[in-house]
Design a protein around this motif. Sequence first.
Motif, PDB file in Angstrom:
ATOM      1  N   CYS A  21      -3.206  -1.860  -4.783  1.00 42.15           N
ATOM      2  CA  CYS A  21      -2.908  -1.417  -3.425  1.00 42.15           C
ATOM      3  C   CYS A  21      -3.567  -2.384  -2.455  1.00 42.15           C
ATOM      4  N   TRP A  35      -7.415   6.862  -4.762  1.00 43.20           N
ATOM      5  CA  TRP A  35      -6.126   7.082  -5.407  1.00 43.20           C
ATOM      6  C   TRP A  35      -5.916   8.586  -5.561  1.00 43.20           C
ATOM      7  N   ARG A  37      -2.621  11.546  -6.649  1.00 36.90           N
ATOM      8  CA  ARG A  37      -1.332  11.619  -7.339  1.00 36.90           C
ATOM      9  C   ARG A  37      -0.682  12.976  -7.100  1.00 36.90           C
ATOM     10  N   ARG A  44      -0.498  17.442  -4.290  1.00 37.13           N
ATOM     11  CA  ARG A  44      -1.178  16.165  -4.464  1.00 37.13           C
ATOM     12  C   ARG A  44      -2.649  16.421  -4.796  1.00 37.13           C
ATOM     13  N   TYR A  93       1.726   8.061  -7.602  1.00 38.00           N
ATOM     14  CA  TYR A  93       0.351   7.714  -7.272  1.00 38.00           C
ATOM     15  C   TYR A  93       0.304   7.060  -5.893  1.00 38.00           C
ATOM     16  N   TYR A  94      -0.641   7.516  -5.081  1.00 37.95           N
ATOM     17  CA  TYR A  94      -0.811   7.034  -3.719  1.00 37.95           C
ATOM     18  C   TYR A  94      -2.203   6.435  -3.541  1.00 37.95           C
ATOM     19  N   CYS A  95      -2.289   5.368  -2.767  1.00 38.90           N
ATOM     20  CA  CYS A  95      -3.591   4.869  -2.346  1.00 38.90           C
ATOM     21  C   CYS A  95      -3.818   5.294  -0.894  1.00 38.90           C
ATOM     22  N   ALA A  96      -5.087   5.388  -0.534  1.00 38.74           N
ATOM     23  CA  ALA A  96      -5.415   5.859   0.803  1.00 38.74           C
ATOM     24  C   ALA A  96      -6.764   5.311   1.237  1.00 38.74           C
ATOM     25  N   TRP A 111      -2.240   6.250   4.464  1.00 36.14           N
ATOM     26  CA  TRP A 111      -1.691   6.388   3.118  1.00 36.14           C
ATOM     27  C   TRP A 111      -0.602   5.345   2.882  1.00 36.14           C
ATOM     28  N   ARG A 113       2.836   4.142   0.572  1.00 34.02           N
ATOM     29  CA  ARG A 113       3.941   4.750  -0.161  1.00 34.02           C
ATOM     30  C   ARG A 113       3.572   4.774  -1.619  1.00 34.02           C
ATOM     31  N   GLY A 114       3.940   5.798  -2.297  1.00 33.53           N
ATOM     32  CA  GLY A 114       3.516   5.971  -3.671  1.00 33.53           C
ATOM     33  C   GLY A 114       4.249   5.080  -4.649  1.00 33.53           C
TER      34      GLY A 114
END
Length: 121
Positions: A21, A35, A37, A44, A93-96, A111, A113-114
Amino acid sequence: VQLQASGGGLVQAGGSLRLSCAAPEYTFSTSTMGWFRQAPGKEREFVSIISWNGGTTYYRDSVKGRFTISRDNAKNTVYMQMNDLKPDDTAVYYCAVAPIFTTTEESFTSWGRGTLVTVSS
């Protein structure tokens, strides 16, 4: 803040993937990265976080010993190495980004996009 996650895919149980990411430089080097999910039909959930300098990490119990979060501040990128994947790991899975070291989803201000991870049995 634009975050770009990548690295998802289809893998058999027991396999490995590495998520990446990238984040803008002006926010990345001083921020906690996380991370999360979201599995189909579920809310989530937190997966892992890493402090701004990489010195502290934290994982949800179900991934401890299998997932490793790391960061390269020179490349403004956070990674998550996922080993011994299980069908229950199937999720987007998303990063933030967060200004503090926390697992609280509401504290993450930006955030990406996953990226979809699918683990077949």
